[in-house]
Design an enzyme around this catalytic site. Structure first.
Site, PDB file in Angstrom:
ATOM      1  N   ASP A   1      31.739  33.103  30.796  1.00  0.00           N
ATOM      2  CA  ASP A   1      32.464  33.815  29.753  1.00  0.00           C
ATOM      3  C   ASP A   1      32.360  32.998  28.472  1.00  0.00           C
ATOM      4  O   ASP A   1      31.559  32.071  28.386  1.00  0.00           O
ATOM      5  CB  ASP A   1      33.912  34.107  30.164  1.00  0.00           C
TER       6      ASP A   1
ATOM      7  N   ARG B   1      46.296  39.017  29.008  1.00  0.00           N
ATOM      8  CA  ARG B   1      45.940  37.945  28.071  1.00  0.00           C
ATOM      9  C   ARG B   1      45.545  38.560  26.732  1.00  0.00           C
ATOM     10  O   ARG B   1      44.557  39.284  26.642  1.00  0.00           O
ATOM     11  CB  ARG B   1      44.811  37.066  28.619  1.00  0.00           C
TER      12      ARG B   1
END
Length: 724
Positions: free
Chosen positions: A631, A340
């Protein structure tokens, strides 16, 4: 001051230049001078386009804010709102029907439904563990978690508890009865498993022998046919082994000598440079690029200390068996890896362009993760990633089809620099921003030759939902958000749109993260909803969770479920556009304080590790001491939520500051066992992490799309400079 090297007209941080020259380029056919010239050309041509797309975001958000300023409240005119969104180019006309035509995609993506791990690439140990999580022990996953309750004498304890072990074995036998049914009888109480004339022979508790209800499930074995050490099967496209060793501690307690059931688990994994990492400078970026290079070359290792012993952890080799026809059968031993990249928002000082400007970080990620990926495509790499010659890149936080088209253009330019065939770089589209959701069909079309997955990220998507409609009024309480009309429509609309565009058999349709890594019993009960919803992958926070979530794909035939779902469209754009405004704001003072404290504690608990330790993803205890996987996406929700309530007077600035100061000692207590931890309290005025948490709330309405990166990056750099 960053040391820099001139290359191709760029000012490259020396640590990055050295990495490219000494580690990434050797072993490829690329010429250094040509590479840097190509990189400079990509940056010169595409950085202005990147900047222009960000300006469009700001312009659209400004118009939305102004409209809500004139039409605030829960009773806004839905038809007028939708017409306005079309007028400003937020909601686009849906394109005509089409089918994607991505090619050269590995079967882990196209025809295998199973769990997907997401791990921070800056942590080599996590990265190796995730790569190796393709296969996982069902016995370990059950014994070591709350999947098996610690009741009736089944406590984990400090040494092996046979009572608990027997419950694990019973659970596994029930799984075998479901996934590997016998022609008659049950796996419970079996006393032997052998391979006889290319068939499985099972001795039952009464001494009789039977075979499989579906003999084609048997694929192969290890050892000898009459005394196999492992027998390989397949069900719903996923492999699993019955492992046999009558002399092992567990096998001794099992009538058939079975010591474990090994499940194919994390079929795919995303190595993350984005929301789960804290990478704010060239040193941080190179650490990630180096780990990714090691994964692509297959030589990433890490020294691990455990129980007073040190050993080297490395990537697993492929698994080999004798197939039922006597030939050798090889299965992939590692998870298929995506990487990613970051989105379009941030710039990086790892490279300065010809005019001395920082370069869009997403352009750098595309260049350098793809450069590293070249090493996985060499024919002599026995631990290669893709067997079809593709590189898989997840692109997050895109707003609408123009931004997806820009990503496709960027990937095409990177392919030219690296000498790769067109469409080698595949894209996973994160459907986590509202403007992408409502234009999803057009977004998929913009990458129809590259798309290999679409995935709902409800955490970021909720953050964008709040920020987009910040001026419309106060939103519902955070815990009530999952019950709002828009979110169910969003999840269904993603699957509906993906299936209509022909993703089945060509790409993944994914669902989001299970964020409570210690609550595996709850995950087993609830996360089966993802495959039932038509998702052929869903995110898990750990290798253990991947093994347990794999059970759901044995219970649900996802591709059959997708065929059912494709018969009718279940969600509409109108439902997605329903703004989650609170119908009433008559919450009690206690309810408001509870909401404020929960979010303040969550923000502080995550931010202090981000700023002080450079940790972008970790288990953060909530206000009730339940460990949650946090996160930047969860941070975005919490900060935008408080900013929204503050904006509309549900809470005051004084209340927010008081809550932050009261929650700081709670976070300090939760981190007390960490000798490197610096308390937030009582020096609130000088503690950089506390200031960052405050900024995220009090500057929340003005942050681009509610993103947390600008404040986090600035404050982390400040912390590193002070503590250099």
């Amino acid at each position: 001051m960053t040391d820099r090297v001139q290359a191709g007209g760029l000012q490259v941080a020396k640590v990055l230049f050295d990495f490219v020259e000494k580690e990434a380029l050797p072993g490829t056919d690329l010429d250094s001078e040509a590479f840097w010239a190509g990189a400079a050309s990509v940056i010169a041509d595409l950085a202005p386009k990147n900047k222009a797309l960000l300006a469009v975001r700001d312009e659209i958000q400004g118009k939305v804010d102004a409209w809500h300023g004139e039409h605030a409240g829960a009773e806004y005119d839905r038809a007028a709102y939708k017409a306005f969104l079309k007028e400003i180019g937020y909601l686009l006309d849906e394109p005509a029907d089409f089918q994607i035509h991505t090619s050269g995609v590995d079967t882990e993506i196209t025809t295998t439904a199973g769990p997907q791990l997401v791990v921070p690439v800056l942590n080599a140990r996590f990265a190796i563990n995730a790569s190796n999580a393709r296969w996982g022990s069902l016995y370990d996953a059950l014994y070591g978690t709350d999947a098996i309750p610690e009741t009736d004498g089944a406590e984990k304890g400090t040494s092996y508890n046979k009572v608990r072990g027997d419950k694990v074995i019973a659970f596994a036998r029930d799984f075998l009865d479901e996934a590997l049914p016998l022609s008659s009888g049950s796996h419970v109480g079996t006393t032997g498993y052998v391979v006889d004339a290319a068939s499985l022979t099972v001795t039952l508790a009464d001494g009789s022998t039977v075979g499989l209800k579906d003999p084609s499930q048997l694929l192969g074995y290890q050892g000898t046919p009459d005394a196999p050490t492992a027998i390989l099967f397949v069900h719903n496209g996923l492999h699993f082994e019955i492992q046999i060793d009558p002399e092992s501690p567990i096998g001794k307690t099992d009538g058939a000598g079975v010591k474990d059931v090994l499940l194919e688990s994390a079929v795919t994994t995303i190595m993350d440079f984005e929301d789960s990492v804290a990478a704010v400078d060239a040193d941080d970026k190179v650490l990630g690029y180096r780990n990714w290079l090691g994964l692509m070359k297959g030589d990433l290792t890490e020294e691990v200390s455990k129980g007073g012993k040190t050993f080297t952890r490395a990537m697993n080799k492929d698994r080999t068996y004798t197939s039922v026809d006597g030939s050798e059968l090889t299965l992939h031993g590692r998870s298929l890896l995506f990487v990613r990249n970051v989105g379009h928002l941030m710039t990086s000082d790892a490279i300065l362009d010809a005019d001395g400007n920082e370069v869009p970080e997403g352009i750098l990620d595309a260049l350098f993760t793809s450069l590293a990926g070249l090493h996985s495509l060499t024919p002599d790499n026995v631990l290669s990633n893709s067997r079809t010659g593709s590189l898989y890149i997840v692109k997050p936080k895109m707003h609408g089809p123009d931004e997806v088209a820009f990503t496709a253009e960027l990937f095409g330019r990177v392919e030219q620099v690296l000498g790769l065939p067109t469409n080698t770089l595949k894209v996973g589209i994160m459907d986590e921003e509202r403007r992408t959701t409502v234009n999803l069909k057009a977004c998929i079309q913009a990458a129809s030759e590259r798309v290999v997955f679409i995935n709902t990220g409800f955490l970021d998507r909720t953050g964008d939902e709040i920020h987009t409609s910040m001026e419309a009024g106060p939103v519902v309480r955070k815990g009530a958000m999952k019950g709002e009309k828009w979110i169910a429509a969003y999840e269904d609309f993603n699957v509906d749109t993906g299936l209509a565009a022909g993703l089945q058999g060509k790409a993944q349709i994914g669902k989001g993260m299970w964020a409570m890594p210690d609550l595996m019993h709850d995950m087993l009960e609830q996360k089966i909803g993802h495959p039932k919803a038509g998702a052929n992958t869903a995110w898990v926070p750990s290798p253990t969770a991947a093994t347990l979530h794999a059970l759901h794909y044995h219970k649900v035939d996802v591709f059959a479920r997708q065929h059912e779902i494709a018969k009718a469209k279940r969600a509409t754009v109108d439902e997605i556009l329903e703004i989650p405004l609170a119908p009433s704001t008559d919450w009690t003072d206690e309810e408001k304080q509870n909401e404020l404290d929960n979010n303040s504690q969550s923000i502080l608990g995550y931010v202090v590790r981000w700023i002080d330790h450079g940790v972008g993803c970790s288990k953060v205890p909530d206000i009730n001491d339940i460990a949650l996987m946090e996160d930047r996406a969860t941070l975005r929700i919490s900060s935008q939520f408080i900013a929204n309530w503050l904006r509309h007077g549900i809470v005051t600035e004084e209340q927010v500051r008081e809550s932050l100061k009261r929650m700081a000692p709670v976070v300090d207590r939760q981190n007390a066992s960490d000798p490197t931890y610096k308390p937030l309290a009582p020096d609130f005025d000088t503690n950089i992490a506390f200031q960052a948490a405050s900024d995220l709330i009090f500057q929340g309405t003005s942050q681009p799309n509610g993103y947390t990166e600008p404040i986090l990056h600035r404050r982390r750099r400040e912390y590193k400079a002070v503590n250099a």
